[in-house]
Design a protein around this motif. Structure first.
Motif, PDB file in Angstrom:
ATOM      1  N   GLY A   1      49.419  43.786  38.650  1.00  0.00           N
ATOM      2  CA  GLY A   1      49.119  43.988  37.103  1.00  0.00           C
ATOM      3  C   GLY A   1      47.715  44.133  36.989  1.00  0.00           C
ATOM      4  O   GLY A   1      47.012  44.806  36.359  1.00  0.00           O
ATOM      5  N   PHE A   2      47.006  43.157  37.425  1.00  0.00           N
ATOM      6  CA  PHE A   2      45.566  42.922  37.280  1.00  0.00           C
ATOM      7  C   PHE A   2      44.830  44.130  37.932  1.00  0.00           C
ATOM      8  O   PHE A   2      43.800  44.702  37.352  1.00  0.00           O
ATOM      9  CB  PHE A   2      45.069  41.546  37.888  1.00  0.00           C
ATOM     10  CG  PHE A   2      45.035  40.489  36.959  1.00  0.00           C
ATOM     11  CD1 PHE A   2      44.317  40.287  35.649  1.00  0.00           C
ATOM     12  CD2 PHE A   2      46.338  39.679  37.107  1.00  0.00           C
ATOM     13  CE1 PHE A   2      44.530  39.190  34.954  1.00  0.00           C
ATOM     14  CE2 PHE A   2      46.286  38.771  36.035  1.00  0.00           C
ATOM     15  CZ  PHE A   2      45.440  38.551  34.936  1.00  0.00           C
ATOM     16  N   LEU A   3      45.350  44.309  39.144  1.00  0.00           N
ATOM     17  CA  LEU A   3      44.564  45.596  39.728  1.00  0.00           C
ATOM     18  C   LEU A   3      44.763  46.873  39.039  1.00  0.00           C
ATOM     19  O   LEU A   3      43.865  47.551  38.922  1.00  0.00           O
ATOM     20  CB  LEU A   3      45.371  45.506  41.462  1.00  0.00           C
ATOM     21  CG  LEU A   3      44.864  44.580  42.261  1.00  0.00           C
ATOM     22  CD1 LEU A   3      45.480  44.674  43.684  1.00  0.00           C
ATOM     23  CD2 LEU A   3      43.270  44.656  42.326  1.00  0.00           C
ATOM     24  N   LEU A   4      46.153  47.139  38.605  1.00  0.00           N
ATOM     25  CA  LEU A   4      46.390  48.272  37.771  1.00  0.00           C
ATOM     26  C   LEU A   4      45.444  48.305  36.450  1.00  0.00           C
ATOM     27  O   LEU A   4      45.059  49.362  36.227  1.00  0.00           O
ATOM     28  CB  LEU A   4      47.850  48.452  37.467  1.00  0.00           C
ATOM     29  CG  LEU A   4      48.786  48.493  38.431  1.00  0.00           C
ATOM     30  CD1 LEU A   4      50.120  48.630  37.997  1.00  0.00           C
ATOM     31  CD2 LEU A   4      48.571  50.317  39.113  1.00  0.00           C
ATOM     32  N   LEU A   5      45.139  47.289  35.733  1.00  0.00           N
ATOM     33  CA  LEU A   5      44.405  47.347  34.567  1.00  0.00           C
ATOM     34  C   LEU A   5      42.799  47.495  35.030  1.00  0.00           C
ATOM     35  O   LEU A   5      42.366  48.171  34.307  1.00  0.00           O
ATOM     36  CB  LEU A   5      44.517  45.695  33.935  1.00  0.00           C
ATOM     37  CG  LEU A   5      45.850  45.487  33.167  1.00  0.00           C
ATOM     38  CD1 LEU A   5      45.892  44.225  32.808  1.00  0.00           C
ATOM     39  CD2 LEU A   5      45.880  46.544  31.910  1.00  0.00           C
ATOM     40  N   ALA A   6      42.377  46.788  36.235  1.00  0.00           N
ATOM     41  CA  ALA A   6      41.095  47.079  36.450  1.00  0.00           C
ATOM     42  C   ALA A   6      40.859  48.525  37.003  1.00  0.00           C
ATOM     43  O   ALA A   6      40.093  49.083  36.640  1.00  0.00           O
ATOM     44  CB  ALA A   6      40.847  46.074  37.848  1.00  0.00           C
ATOM     45  N   ALA A   7      41.930  49.286  37.529  1.00  0.00           N
ATOM     46  CA  ALA A   7      41.792  50.610  37.980  1.00  0.00           C
ATOM     47  C   ALA A   7      41.883  51.281  36.748  1.00  0.00           C
ATOM     48  O   ALA A   7      40.945  52.279  36.756  1.00  0.00           O
ATOM     49  CB  ALA A   7      42.810  50.935  38.829  1.00  0.00           C
ATOM     50  N   ALA A   8      42.746  51.403  35.586  1.00  0.00           N
ATOM     51  CA  ALA A   8      42.570  51.812  34.564  1.00  0.00           C
ATOM     52  C   ALA A   8      41.341  51.694  33.948  1.00  0.00           C
ATOM     53  O   ALA A   8      40.837  52.920  33.303  1.00  0.00           O
ATOM     54  CB  ALA A   8      43.867  51.385  33.678  1.00  0.00           C
ATOM     55  N   ASP A   9      40.865  50.538  33.773  1.00  0.00           N
ATOM     56  CA  ASP A   9      39.597  50.436  33.345  1.00  0.00           C
ATOM     57  C   ASP A   9      38.205  50.977  33.755  1.00  0.00           C
ATOM     58  O   ASP A   9      37.608  51.661  32.867  1.00  0.00           O
ATOM     59  CB  ASP A   9      39.165  48.992  33.021  1.00  0.00           C
ATOM     60  CG  ASP A   9      39.879  48.076  32.154  1.00  0.00           C
ATOM     61  OD1 ASP A   9      40.648  48.479  31.215  1.00  0.00           O
ATOM     62  OD2 ASP A   9      40.001  46.711  32.188  1.00  0.00           O
ATOM     63  N   ALA A  10      38.507  51.145  35.220  1.00  0.00           N
ATOM     64  CA  ALA A  10      37.351  52.005  35.814  1.00  0.00           C
ATOM     65  C   ALA A  10      37.402  53.315  35.640  1.00  0.00           C
ATOM     66  O   ALA A  10      36.561  54.205  35.273  1.00  0.00           O
ATOM     67  CB  ALA A  10      37.592  51.659  37.092  1.00  0.00           C
ATOM     68  N   VAL A  11      38.643  54.059  35.353  1.00  0.00           N
ATOM     69  CA  VAL A  11      38.943  55.433  35.488  1.00  0.00           C
ATOM     70  C   VAL A  11      38.505  55.973  33.679  1.00  0.00           C
ATOM     71  O   VAL A  11      37.725  56.925  33.362  1.00  0.00           O
ATOM     72  CB  VAL A  11      40.342  55.823  35.525  1.00  0.00           C
ATOM     73  CG1 VAL A  11      40.795  57.198  35.071  1.00  0.00           C
ATOM     74  CG2 VAL A  11      40.856  55.577  36.805  1.00  0.00           C
ATOM     75  N   VAL A  12      38.924  54.721  32.812  1.00  0.00           N
ATOM     76  CA  VAL A  12      38.625  55.050  31.424  1.00  0.00           C
ATOM     77  C   VAL A  12      36.946  55.096  31.352  1.00  0.00           C
ATOM     78  O   VAL A  12      36.481  55.979  30.892  1.00  0.00           O
ATOM     79  CB  VAL A  12      39.348  54.188  30.482  1.00  0.00           C
ATOM     80  CG1 VAL A  12      38.782  54.276  29.082  1.00  0.00           C
ATOM     81  CG2 VAL A  12      40.699  54.427  30.478  1.00  0.00           C
ATOM     82  N   ALA A  13      36.584  54.262  31.897  1.00  0.00           N
ATOM     83  CA  ALA A  13      34.950  53.943  31.920  1.00  0.00           C
ATOM     84  C   ALA A  13      34.246  55.200  32.305  1.00  0.00           C
ATOM     85  O   ALA A  13      33.346  55.565  31.814  1.00  0.00           O
ATOM     86  CB  ALA A  13      34.321  52.762  32.512  1.00  0.00           C
ATOM     87  N   ALA A  14      34.651  55.570  33.544  1.00  0.00           N
ATOM     88  CA  ALA A  14      33.975  56.977  34.039  1.00  0.00           C
ATOM     89  C   ALA A  14      34.181  58.000  33.480  1.00  0.00           C
ATOM     90  O   ALA A  14      33.474  58.952  33.109  1.00  0.00           O
ATOM     91  CB  ALA A  14      34.709  56.967  35.646  1.00  0.00           C
TER      92      ALA A  14
END
Length: 152
Positions: free
Chosen positions: A18-31
């Motif tokens: 769950g944390f890894l998915l959130l971190a990945a989503a955050d990175a994609v949204v930020a980019a």
């Protein structure tokens, strides 16, 4: 005891799905936001994304947007008001319920959607170049499965 629990939680969090998915989503949204900002939409922030993601082409009530985004109606009202002030959204009484406000995107809001779509495609292509198209397709399929529900 408390310190041990916090340490165990922190250690587990590093590899928690769950944390890894959130971190990945955050990175994609930020980019995505960074690239779209460079294309003329610098005022759109992360908090605005749920409006763009959940509004229907014919408009959507604030209550429905809030439900879809998992936030309170009051919180969504504030986000919509900000997007309205920035020129990305407009509100009008909902014809089906004059007490409710229907949110639609303005031409500027539609332009943001077009820019974000193009950026998303480019980012996906970069991931496909890095990981391979088959791996990205598999990841997409697996993420859809995860999004559909929790494992038994």
């Amino acid at each position: 005891m408390t310190e041990d629990a916090i340490a165990r939680f922190a250690a587990q969090s590093r590899d928690d799905l769950g944390f890894l998915l959130l971190a990945a989503a955050d990175a994609v949204v930020a980019a995505t936001l960074a690239e779209v900002a460079a294309q003329g939409h610098p005022d759109v922030r992360r908090v605005h994304v749920p409006v763009f993601a959940h509004v229907d082409a014919t408009g959507t009530t604030i209550s429905t947007l809030a439900e879809r985004a998992g936030v309170s109606r009051q919180a969504m009202t504030g986000v919509v008001r900000e997007l309205e002030r920035l020129g990305y959204a407009a509100t009008a009484p909902d014809p089906a319920d004059r007490r409710a406000l229907r949110v639609t995107l303005t031409p500027l809001g539609a332009g943001y959607c077009d820019a974000a779509t193009a950026v998303s495609r480019r980012l996906t292509d970069r991931w496909a170049d890095r990981l391979g198209a088959d791996a990205v397709d598999l990841l997409r399929t697996q993420l859809r499965g995860l999004a559909a529900g929790t494992p038994d």
